[in-house]
Design a protein around this motif. Structure first.
Motif, PDB file in Angstrom:
ATOM      1  N   TYR A  32       0.807  -1.256  -0.319  1.00  0.00           N
ATOM      2  CA  TYR A  32       0.017  -0.040   0.376  1.00  0.00           C
ATOM      3  C   TYR A  32       0.473   1.220   0.062  1.00  0.00           C
ATOM      4  CZ  TYR A  32      -4.429  -2.095  -0.219  1.00  0.00           C
ATOM      5  OH  TYR A  32      -5.653  -2.837  -0.432  1.00  0.00           O
ATOM      6  N   ALA A  33       1.970   1.527  -1.156  1.00  0.00           N
ATOM      7  CA  ALA A  33       2.810   2.287  -1.232  1.00  0.00           C
ATOM      8  C   ALA A  33       2.534   2.741  -2.609  1.00  0.00           C
ATOM      9  CB  ALA A  33       4.259   2.051  -0.990  1.00  0.00           C
ATOM     10  N   CYS A  34       2.044   4.059  -3.257  1.00  0.00           N
ATOM     11  CA  CYS A  34       1.606   4.796  -4.844  1.00  0.00           C
ATOM     12  C   CYS A  34       3.164   4.220  -5.216  1.00  0.00           C
ATOM     13  CB  CYS A  34       0.913   5.711  -4.217  1.00  0.00           C
ATOM     14  SG  CYS A  34       1.066   6.587  -6.234  1.00  0.00           S
ATOM     15  N   ARG A  35       2.412   3.456  -6.548  1.00  0.00           N
ATOM     16  CA  ARG A  35       3.098   3.174  -7.415  1.00  0.00           C
ATOM     17  C   ARG A  35       3.989   4.588  -7.902  1.00  0.00           C
ATOM     18  NH1 ARG A  35       3.096  -2.514  -9.173  1.00  0.00           N
ATOM     19  NH2 ARG A  35       0.840  -3.323  -8.598  1.00  0.00           N
ATOM     20  N   GLU A  36       3.311   5.562  -8.389  1.00  0.00           N
ATOM     21  CA  GLU A  36       3.906   6.081  -9.088  1.00  0.00           C
ATOM     22  C   GLU A  36       4.589   7.197  -8.214  1.00  0.00           C
ATOM     23  OE1 GLU A  36       3.799   8.592 -12.515  1.00  0.00           O
ATOM     24  OE2 GLU A  36       3.063   7.281 -12.094  1.00  0.00           O
ATOM     25  N   LEU A  69      -7.608  -2.487   4.429  1.00  0.00           N
ATOM     26  CA  LEU A  69      -7.658  -2.534   6.195  1.00  0.00           C
ATOM     27  C   LEU A  69      -6.820  -4.042   6.156  1.00  0.00           C
ATOM     28  CD1 LEU A  69     -10.038  -0.933   7.733  1.00  0.00           C
ATOM     29  CD2 LEU A  69      -7.669  -0.507   7.900  1.00  0.00           C
ATOM     30  N   GLU A  70      -7.805  -4.680   5.545  1.00  0.00           N
ATOM     31  CA  GLU A  70      -7.471  -6.317   5.917  1.00  0.00           C
ATOM     32  C   GLU A  70      -6.248  -6.919   5.125  1.00  0.00           C
ATOM     33  OE1 GLU A  70     -10.208  -8.488   3.062  1.00  0.00           O
ATOM     34  OE2 GLU A  70     -11.765  -7.988   5.115  1.00  0.00           O
ATOM     35  N   ALA A  71      -5.484  -5.829   4.074  1.00  0.00           N
ATOM     36  CA  ALA A  71      -4.515  -6.595   3.342  1.00  0.00           C
ATOM     37  C   ALA A  71      -2.957  -5.685   4.296  1.00  0.00           C
ATOM     38  CB  ALA A  71      -4.531  -5.726   2.553  1.00  0.00           C
ATOM     39  N   LEU A  72      -3.351  -5.261   5.453  1.00  0.00           N
ATOM     40  CA  LEU A  72      -1.463  -4.686   6.492  1.00  0.00           C
ATOM     41  C   LEU A  72      -2.088  -5.472   7.804  1.00  0.00           C
ATOM     42  CD1 LEU A  72      -2.342  -0.423   4.925  1.00  0.00           C
ATOM     43  CD2 LEU A  72      -0.602  -2.312   4.456  1.00  0.00           C
ATOM     44  N   PRO A  73      -1.973  -5.961   7.252  1.00  0.00           N
ATOM     45  CA  PRO A  73      -1.981  -7.211   9.645  1.00  0.00           C
ATOM     46  C   PRO A  73      -0.663  -5.942   9.719  1.00  0.00           C
ATOM     47  CG  PRO A  73      -1.431  -8.641   7.425  1.00  0.00           C
ATOM     48  CD  PRO A  73      -1.349  -7.572   6.936  1.00  0.00           C
ATOM     49  N   ASP A  74       0.672  -5.975   9.609  1.00  0.00           N
ATOM     50  CA  ASP A  74       1.488  -6.086  10.424  1.00  0.00           C
ATOM     51  C   ASP A  74       1.554  -4.454  10.826  1.00  0.00           C
ATOM     52  OD1 ASP A  74       2.331  -4.683   7.655  1.00  0.00           O
ATOM     53  OD2 ASP A  74       4.200  -5.769   7.286  1.00  0.00           O
ATOM     54  N   ARG A  75       1.159  -3.844  10.793  1.00  0.00           N
ATOM     55  CA  ARG A  75       0.989  -2.149  10.935  1.00  0.00           C
ATOM     56  C   ARG A  75       0.125  -1.923  11.294  1.00  0.00           C
ATOM     57  NH1 ARG A  75       1.879   2.173   5.615  1.00  0.00           N
ATOM     58  NH2 ARG A  75       2.581   3.112   7.253  1.00  0.00           N
ATOM     59  N   HIS A  76       0.694  -0.806  12.670  1.00  0.00           N
ATOM     60  CA  HIS A  76      -0.583  -0.249  13.941  1.00  0.00           C
ATOM     61  C   HIS A  76      -1.847   0.259  13.107  1.00  0.00           C
ATOM     62  CE1 HIS A  76      -1.954   1.894  17.241  1.00  0.00           C
ATOM     63  NE2 HIS A  76      -0.575   0.589  18.057  1.00  0.00           N
ATOM     64  N   ALA A  78      -4.013   2.019  14.109  1.00  0.00           N
ATOM     65  CA  ALA A  78      -3.655   3.861  14.140  1.00  0.00           C
ATOM     66  C   ALA A  78      -2.761   3.894  12.666  1.00  0.00           C
ATOM     67  CB  ALA A  78      -3.125   4.294  15.172  1.00  0.00           C
ATOM     68  N   LEU A  79      -2.326   3.723  12.933  1.00  0.00           N
ATOM     69  CA  LEU A  79      -1.581   4.282  11.117  1.00  0.00           C
ATOM     70  C   LEU A  79      -2.270   3.779   9.872  1.00  0.00           C
ATOM     71  CD1 LEU A  79       2.470   3.156  12.021  1.00  0.00           C
ATOM     72  CD2 LEU A  79       0.974   5.041  11.971  1.00  0.00           C
ATOM     73  N   ILE A  80      -3.117   2.867  10.313  1.00  0.00           N
ATOM     74  CA  ILE A  80      -3.915   2.256   9.186  1.00  0.00           C
ATOM     75  C   ILE A  80      -5.453   3.217   8.801  1.00  0.00           C
ATOM     76  CG2 ILE A  80      -5.450   0.392   8.340  1.00  0.00           C
ATOM     77  CD1 ILE A  80      -2.829  -1.611   9.788  1.00  0.00           C
ATOM     78  N   VAL A  81      -5.517   3.830  10.328  1.00  0.00           N
ATOM     79  CA  VAL A  81      -7.218   4.283  10.007  1.00  0.00           C
ATOM     80  C   VAL A  81      -6.257   5.903   9.663  1.00  0.00           C
ATOM     81  CG1 VAL A  81      -8.699   5.437  11.509  1.00  0.00           C
ATOM     82  CG2 VAL A  81      -8.147   2.708  11.626  1.00  0.00           C
ATOM     83  N   GLY A  82      -5.328   6.328  10.114  1.00  0.00           N
ATOM     84  CA  GLY A  82      -4.811   7.409   9.883  1.00  0.00           C
ATOM     85  C   GLY A  82      -4.825   7.150   8.269  1.00  0.00           C
ATOM     86  N   GLN A  83      -4.587   6.350   7.357  1.00  0.00           N
ATOM     87  CA  GLN A  83      -3.655   6.493   6.589  1.00  0.00           C
ATOM     88  C   GLN A  83      -4.869   6.241   5.347  1.00  0.00           C
ATOM     89  OE1 GLN A  83      -0.474   3.352   5.460  1.00  0.00           O
ATOM     90  NE2 GLN A  83      -0.702   3.462   3.248  1.00  0.00           N
ATOM     91  N   ILE A  84      -5.561   5.538   5.617  1.00  0.00           N
ATOM     92  CA  ILE A  84      -6.556   5.017   4.704  1.00  0.00           C
ATOM     93  C   ILE A  84      -7.794   5.254   5.306  1.00  0.00           C
ATOM     94  CG2 ILE A  84      -7.728   3.035   3.925  1.00  0.00           C
ATOM     95  CD1 ILE A  84      -5.732   1.064   4.131  1.00  0.00           C
ATOM     96  N   ILE A  85      -8.983   5.792   6.239  1.00  0.00           N
ATOM     97  CA  ILE A  85      -9.713   6.134   6.205  1.00  0.00           C
ATOM     98  C   ILE A  85     -10.237   8.041   6.887  1.00  0.00           C
ATOM     99  CG2 ILE A  85     -11.809   5.845   8.229  1.00  0.00           C
ATOM    100  CD1 ILE A  85     -11.451   4.081   5.904  1.00  0.00           C
ATOM    101  N   TYR A  86      -9.284   8.021   8.032  1.00  0.00           N
ATOM    102  CA  TYR A  86      -9.069   9.246   8.502  1.00  0.00           C
ATOM    103  C   TYR A  86      -9.188  11.011   7.288  1.00  0.00           C
ATOM    104  CZ  TYR A  86      -8.912   8.332  12.977  1.00  0.00           C
ATOM    105  OH  TYR A  86      -9.154   8.070  14.203  1.00  0.00           O
ATOM    106  N   TRP A  87      -9.219  10.474   5.950  1.00  0.00           N
ATOM    107  CA  TRP A  87      -9.345  11.257   4.958  1.00  0.00           C
ATOM    108  C   TRP A  87     -10.115  11.133   4.486  1.00  0.00           C
ATOM    109  CZ3 TRP A  87     -10.293  10.399   0.316  1.00  0.00           C
ATOM    110  CH2 TRP A  87     -10.202   9.032  -0.431  1.00  0.00           C
ATOM    111  N   VAL A  88     -11.590  10.318   4.350  1.00  0.00           N
ATOM    112  CA  VAL A  88     -12.351  10.503   3.923  1.00  0.00           C
ATOM    113  C   VAL A  88     -13.326  11.776   4.077  1.00  0.00           C
ATOM    114  CG1 VAL A  88     -14.584   9.049   3.623  1.00  0.00           C
ATOM    115  CG2 VAL A  88     -13.031   7.907   3.744  1.00  0.00           C
TER     116      VAL A  88
END
Length: 92
Positions: A32-36, A69-76, A78-88
């Motif tokens: 889940y890093a951007c390819r570009e 969220l299912e694809a990032l099991p090794d991250r904390h 809080a980091l996952i939610v901040g990266q993926i959910i909070y900006w919506v």
């Protein structure tokens, strides 16, 4: 008659195509890093493309992002939610 594996492969191909169209060139890698631009996905251009692509369908966008969220099991969490959910955007 089409077998189940052919249907599955077509489904996966359509899903990948939709993901590429939704985020333009800014699509996620396996980590889940951007390819570009190599920032955490969704980066700013991907966020804008996702918002435009989902046309205000907040629930659909959240369900699309919940798969990440299912694809990032090794991250904390809080980091996952901040990266993926909070900006919506929130409801008004």
């Amino acid at each position: 008659m089409i077998g189940p594996w052919v249907r599955w492969e077509r489904h996966i191909a359509r899903r990948r195509l939709r993901a590429r169209r939704a985020a333009g060139q800014h699509v996620p890698t396996d980590t889940y890093a951007c390819r570009e631009c190599e920032h955490d996905w969704p980066c700013a251009p991907a966020r804008l493309s996702l918002l435009i692509g989902f046309k205000g369908d907040r629930v659909g966008l959240m369900m699309y992002l919940a798969r990440a969220l299912e694809a990032l099991p090794d991250r904390h969490p809080a980091l996952i939610v901040g990266q993926i959910i909070y900006w919506v955007p929130r409801r008004r």
